[in-house]
Design an enzyme around this catalytic site. Structure first.
Site: not given
Ligand SMILES: [Zn+2]
Length: 239
Positions: A108, A177, A55, A91, A201, A116, A219
């Site tokens: 998120h 959504s 991704r 996102n 939306n 770490c 959008a």
């Molecule tokens: Zn570290």
């Protein structure tokens, strides 16, 4: 005036970023328990790394679209007039940042950062992560994970977000959504704070009865048009 914006997958979909929850989205191809939970990272870190490496590698192939650019321009414009602008995004891509948005709360997490687990350090990522990646801060191996909020984990910046919502005059949700909490509940907080609420939306959202205004559209088309109208209304009020 304080404007608080919440963006979701719908704004990035117009840039060609894979969505997660839509039909044909990422979660219809991969089981989220296999890649997006702390347990998955504990038991099968290689699979988790492979998923996020793939991704992350897509990021250079996608670009901010007209909606991302309109929000960055709106932020600069509102700041000039001493208004406040807060952008919260669900996102994990970096399209808002690349569009020039200054203050973004990626609740998120971020695909282009690693966390770490040993020292808690968050570092920018330019290459793939593996179980052999050493932390540039504490030098330990095996603890570098994507800086992504997995299922069962607490989203980032919740205190900043709550403070922003508390003083919001306008709250606008874009391309989301309304199914993932706590993001989906922000509109309720904004209403309690007395904000005018707008949803932009493509499709009806789960929580759309919570909004004062609904703008149906993609959008990349609807956001620039809405931003223009907002700037016009502020200019009129000043004149
Ligand atoms: Zn570290």
């Amino acid at each position: 005036m304080r404007l608080v914006i919440l963006t979701g997958a719908g704004i990035s979909a117009d840039s060609g970023v894979d969505t997660f929850r839509d039909e044909g989205g990422v979660w219809s191809q991969v089981r989220l328990e296999d890649v997006a939970t702390p347990e998955a990272f504990l038991h099968t870190p290689d699979r988790v790394h492979a998923f996020y490496n793939r991704r992350r590698a897509q990021l250079p192939n996608v670009a901010p679209n007209a909606a991302h650019l309109a929000l960055a321009a709106l932020e600069r414009r509102l700041r000039e007039d001493r208004h406040e602008f807060v952008l919260i995004t669900q996102n994990v891509d970096n399209l808002h940042q690349r569009a020039g948005s200054d203050s973004v709360f990626p609740m998120h997490g971020q695909l282009d950062r690693a966390l770490c687990v040993h020292c808690g350090g968050v570092v920018a990522l330019t290459e793939d992560l593996s179980t052999k990646t050493a932390c540039p801060q504490c030098q330990r191996q095996g603890g570098m994970r994507p800086n992504i909020v997995w299922f069962g984990e607490i989203p980032h910046f919740l205190d900043d977000i709550a403070a922003a919502i508390e003083g919001a005059d306008h709250f606008v949700a874009i391309g989301t959504s309304g199914t993932v909490y706590p993001a989906a509940g922000l509109v309720e907080g904004a209403r309690q704070a007395g904000a005018v609420t707008t949803l932009i939306n493509r499709d009806p959202a789960e929580n759309d009865t919570m909004f004062d205004h609904i703008i149906a559209g993609r959008a990349a088309e609807a956001v620039p048009a809405w931003a223009d109208r907002l700037v016009d209304s502020l200019t009129e009020r000043k004149a």
